[in-house]
Motif scaffolding. Structure first.
Motif, PDB file in Angstrom:
ATOM      1  N   TRP A 155       0.807  -1.216   0.000  1.00 37.92           N
ATOM      2  CA  TRP A 155       0.000   0.000   0.000  1.00 37.92           C
ATOM      3  C   TRP A 155       0.848   1.277   0.000  1.00 37.92           C
ATOM      4  CZ3 TRP A 155      -3.307  -2.120   4.619  1.00 37.92           C
ATOM      5  CH2 TRP A 155      -4.195  -3.086   4.126  1.00 37.92           C
ATOM      6  N   LEU A 156       1.970   1.256   0.703  1.00 32.69           N
ATOM      7  CA  LEU A 156       2.680   2.504   0.988  1.00 32.69           C
ATOM      8  C   LEU A 156       3.996   2.687   0.246  1.00 32.69           C
ATOM      9  CD1 LEU A 156       2.176   2.579   4.880  1.00 32.69           C
ATOM     10  CD2 LEU A 156       0.793   3.724   3.132  1.00 32.69           C
ATOM     11  N   VAL A 157       4.676   1.596  -0.097  1.00 30.37           N
ATOM     12  CA  VAL A 157       6.030   1.717  -0.640  1.00 30.37           C
ATOM     13  C   VAL A 157       5.992   1.815  -2.159  1.00 30.37           C
ATOM     14  CG1 VAL A 157       8.286   0.618  -0.834  1.00 30.37           C
ATOM     15  CG2 VAL A 157       7.026   0.492   1.318  1.00 30.37           C
ATOM     16  N   ARG A 158       6.625   2.853  -2.667  1.00 26.96           N
ATOM     17  CA  ARG A 158       6.794   3.043  -4.100  1.00 26.96           C
ATOM     18  C   ARG A 158       8.265   3.355  -4.366  1.00 26.96           C
ATOM     19  NH1 ARG A 158       2.684   1.132  -3.511  1.00 26.96           N
ATOM     20  NH2 ARG A 158       0.625   1.680  -4.327  1.00 26.96           N
ATOM     21  N   PRO A 159       8.785   3.035  -5.541  1.00 26.88           N
ATOM     22  CA  PRO A 159      10.203   3.333  -5.826  1.00 26.88           C
ATOM     23  C   PRO A 159      10.509   4.813  -5.635  1.00 26.88           C
ATOM     24  CG  PRO A 159       9.275   1.892  -7.506  1.00 26.88           C
ATOM     25  CD  PRO A 159       8.127   2.330  -6.651  1.00 26.88           C
ATOM     26  N   SER A 160      11.395   5.095  -4.705  1.00 27.51           N
ATOM     27  CA  SER A 160      11.792   6.474  -4.423  1.00 27.51           C
ATOM     28  C   SER A 160      13.024   6.444  -3.550  1.00 27.51           C
ATOM     29  CB  SER A 160      10.669   7.246  -3.714  1.00 27.51           C
ATOM     30  OG  SER A 160      10.513   6.785  -2.385  1.00 27.51           O
ATOM     31  N   MET A 210      12.315   4.835  -0.174  1.00 24.66           N
ATOM     32  CA  MET A 210      11.763   3.493  -0.165  1.00 24.66           C
ATOM     33  C   MET A 210      12.332   2.632   0.963  1.00 24.66           C
ATOM     34  SD  MET A 210      11.814   0.670  -3.235  1.00 24.66           S
ATOM     35  CE  MET A 210      13.610   0.575  -3.219  1.00 24.66           C
ATOM     36  N   TYR A 211      13.660   2.649   1.112  1.00 25.15           N
ATOM     37  CA  TYR A 211      14.286   1.796   2.132  1.00 25.15           C
ATOM     38  C   TYR A 211      13.939   2.259   3.540  1.00 25.15           C
ATOM     39  CZ  TYR A 211      17.018  -0.041  -1.750  1.00 25.15           C
ATOM     40  OH  TYR A 211      17.391  -0.635  -2.937  1.00 25.15           O
ATOM     41  N   VAL A 212      13.779   3.567   3.734  1.00 24.69           N
ATOM     42  CA  VAL A 212      13.383   4.091   5.040  1.00 24.69           C
ATOM     43  C   VAL A 212      11.985   3.600   5.396  1.00 24.69           C
ATOM     44  CG1 VAL A 212      12.908   6.173   6.377  1.00 24.69           C
ATOM     45  CG2 VAL A 212      14.862   6.115   4.822  1.00 24.69           C
ATOM     46  N   LEU A 213      11.061   3.661   4.425  1.00 25.82           N
ATOM     47  CA  LEU A 213       9.696   3.197   4.668  1.00 25.82           C
ATOM     48  C   LEU A 213       9.669   1.698   4.977  1.00 25.82           C
ATOM     49  CD1 LEU A 213       7.666   5.126   1.939  1.00 25.82           C
ATOM     50  CD2 LEU A 213       7.580   5.451   4.408  1.00 25.82           C
ATOM     51  N   ILE A 243       8.276   0.131   8.410  1.00 22.74           N
ATOM     52  CA  ILE A 243       7.155  -0.805   8.374  1.00 22.74           C
ATOM     53  C   ILE A 243       7.523  -2.142   9.002  1.00 22.74           C
ATOM     54  CG2 ILE A 243       5.752  -2.219   6.818  1.00 22.74           C
ATOM     55  CD1 ILE A 243       5.701   0.215   4.921  1.00 22.74           C
ATOM     56  N   GLU A 244       8.650  -2.719   8.592  1.00 22.08           N
ATOM     57  CA  GLU A 244       8.991  -4.066   9.065  1.00 22.08           C
ATOM     58  C   GLU A 244       9.338  -4.072  10.543  1.00 22.08           C
ATOM     59  OE1 GLU A 244      11.728  -6.105   6.533  1.00 22.08           O
ATOM     60  OE2 GLU A 244      10.387  -5.987   4.789  1.00 22.08           O
ATOM     61  N   GLU A 245      10.066  -3.066  11.008  1.00 24.13           N
ATOM     62  CA  GLU A 245      10.354  -3.021  12.443  1.00 24.13           C
ATOM     63  C   GLU A 245       9.090  -2.716  13.241  1.00 24.13           C
ATOM     64  OE1 GLU A 245      13.136  -4.156  13.624  1.00 24.13           O
ATOM     65  OE2 GLU A 245      13.706  -4.424  11.531  1.00 24.13           O
ATOM     66  N   GLY A 246       8.189  -1.932  12.650  1.00 24.25           N
ATOM     67  CA  GLY A 246       6.935  -1.625  13.332  1.00 24.25           C
ATOM     68  C   GLY A 246       6.041  -2.841  13.475  1.00 24.25           C
ATOM     69  N   VAL A 247       5.905  -3.635  12.406  1.00 24.59           N
ATOM     70  CA  VAL A 247       5.015  -4.798  12.495  1.00 24.59           C
ATOM     71  C   VAL A 247       5.603  -5.868  13.411  1.00 24.59           C
ATOM     72  CG1 VAL A 247       3.938  -4.380  10.257  1.00 24.59           C
ATOM     73  CG2 VAL A 247       5.974  -5.824  10.378  1.00 24.59           C
ATOM     74  N   LYS A 248       6.916  -5.992  13.435  1.00 32.24           N
ATOM     75  CA  LYS A 248       7.521  -6.971  14.353  1.00 32.24           C
ATOM     76  C   LYS A 248       7.322  -6.552  15.802  1.00 32.24           C
ATOM     77  CE  LYS A 248      11.559  -6.910  12.346  1.00 32.24           C
ATOM     78  NZ  LYS A 248      13.014  -7.150  12.233  1.00 32.24           N
ATOM     79  N   LEU A 276      16.277   2.680  11.254  1.00 36.07           N
ATOM     80  CA  LEU A 276      17.352   3.301  10.480  1.00 36.07           C
ATOM     81  C   LEU A 276      18.433   2.285  10.131  1.00 36.07           C
ATOM     82  CD1 LEU A 276      18.753   5.751   9.250  1.00 36.07           C
ATOM     83  CD2 LEU A 276      19.699   6.262  11.516  1.00 36.07           C
ATOM     84  N   LEU A 277      18.813   1.452  11.098  1.00 38.77           N
ATOM     85  CA  LEU A 277      19.786   0.395  10.816  1.00 38.77           C
ATOM     86  C   LEU A 277      19.262  -0.538   9.726  1.00 38.77           C
ATOM     87  CD1 LEU A 277      21.015  -0.592  14.409  1.00 38.77           C
ATOM     88  CD2 LEU A 277      22.229   0.766  12.698  1.00 38.77           C
ATOM     89  N   HIS A 278      17.990  -0.877   9.811  1.00 40.15           N
ATOM     90  CA  HIS A 278      17.355  -1.738   8.815  1.00 40.15           C
ATOM     91  C   HIS A 278      17.414  -1.084   7.439  1.00 40.15           C
ATOM     92  CE1 HIS A 278      13.758  -4.623   7.967  1.00 40.15           C
ATOM     93  NE2 HIS A 278      14.419  -4.367   6.861  1.00 40.15           N
ATOM     94  N   ALA A 279      17.082   0.203   7.384  1.00 42.46           N
ATOM     95  CA  ALA A 279      17.092   0.921   6.107  1.00 42.46           C
ATOM     96  C   ALA A 279      18.492   0.988   5.517  1.00 42.46           C
ATOM     97  CB  ALA A 279      16.527   2.327   6.299  1.00 42.46           C
ATOM     98  N   LEU A 280      19.480   1.247   6.355  1.00 42.51           N
ATOM     99  CA  LEU A 280      20.858   1.287   5.873  1.00 42.51           C
ATOM    100  C   LEU A 280      21.300  -0.075   5.355  1.00 42.51           C
ATOM    101  CD1 LEU A 280      22.503   3.509   8.640  1.00 42.51           C
ATOM    102  CD2 LEU A 280      22.146   4.123   6.241  1.00 42.51           C
TER     103      LEU A 280
END
Length: 296
Positions: free
Chosen positions: A96-101, A104-107, A111-116, A216-220
């Motif tokens: 729903w939320l992630v589009r190439p930009s 993208m990696y920040v989102l 999202i993934e750390e939030g759902v976990k 942030l670590l996840h996005a990096l």
């Protein structure tokens, strides 16, 4: 008796035997076994290791309590239910939320750390007594469950190529993800889980800041390949390569640039892992101090 080495060795032998038999017989019915064993071996081993290490280094119960706070049943729920809820939630939100930009990696990290973290809160909602170490162990369990189910999906996708089923590509994907799993999802959610339980299971400021930090670590981590490409071009790029990029064409790269990219990429992943491990070490030491105070 220490169990985790036996879990790993037995699982590894069974996985290798399955890979060999599948390659020898070309029996596609064995492919799901290869996928599941390869995807779950390392996450399950680390969950067993975390449980054994945690129960030996801390009292299983609070004073006056007769039942342990972190049970095998609860860890099973955290691994399976938490892992599946995390994967499903991430899949829905990212679609729903992630589009190439550039964001993208920040989102994806948020999202993934939030759902976990949400999955951890759900499976531990009935816990009445919590400690930082409980949060670290259960957070790691949810993270490793997420990693196992996610890796199974990546392995399944790697199986299919234009030339048919590629067992070699599947195995390579599982080996690479297995090597990187201990410093990925399980580590990040262990940090967040420790902060959550230290805050009594409530979303205090410290929990939100920790969530943003591990995101942030996840996005990096996810964007490290793109970062490595950019750094390689800045350090070794040639005029003709930049000109091709300017007109929207992908330039050929030199052998030296491939080596520089590989070095930068792995150095970046190592640096991210060391930061996360140091952060987890701080949380574990805080949990031990907390345990010492409670036992007095």
């Amino acid at each position: 008796m220490i169990v985790w080495p036996r879990v790993f060795l037995i699982g590894l032998v069974l996985w290798l035997a399955t890979v060999v038999v599948t390659g020898w017989t070309r029996n596609s019915n064995l492919v799901p076994t290869v996928v599941l064993f390869g995807s779950f071996l390392v996450p399950v081993t680390f969950v067993v290791w975390a449980y054994e290490r945690g129960t030996k280094r801390r009292p299983a119960t609070e004073p006056g309590m007769s039942t342990p706070r972190v049970t095998v049943e609860l860890m099973f729920m955290a691994f399976v239910v938490g892992g599946v809820l995390g994967v499903l939630g991430a899949s829905l939100l990212e679609s729903w939320l992630v589009r190439p930009s550039i964001l993208m990696y920040v989102l994806v990290g948020l999202i993934e750390e939030g759902v976990k973290l949400a999955a951890l809160m759900f499976v531990t909602r009935r816990m009445t007594a919590r400690s930082t170490m409980d949060g670290v162990i259960l957070g790691a369990t949810v993270g490793f469950g997420f990693a196992a189910f996610e890796s199974a999906g990546y392995a399944f996708n790697a199986l299919f190529t234009a030339d048919g089923l590629a067992l070699t590509q599947l195995v390579e994907t599982e080996v690479l993800r297995g090597v990187l799993t201990p410093v990925g999802h399980g580590l990040w959610t262990a940090i967040a889980g420790g902060a959550l339980f230290a805050a009594g299971g409530r979303l205090k400021r410290s929990v939100v800041l920790t969530y943003l930090g591990v995101s942030l670590l996840h996005a990096l981590w996810d964007s490290m390949s793109a970062i490595a490409i950019a750094i390689t071009l800045v350090l070794t790029g040639r005029a003709w390569q930049f000109e091709l990029l300017r007109i929207g064409r992908v330039p050929h790269v030199t052998e030296w640039q491939v080596h520089v990219y590989t070095l930068v990429n792995w150095a970046g992943l190592l640096a991210i892992s060391l930061v996360a491990l140091a952060w987890l070490g701080v949380a574990v030491r805080a949990g031990r101090r907390e345990r010492g105070i409670l036992s007095q």
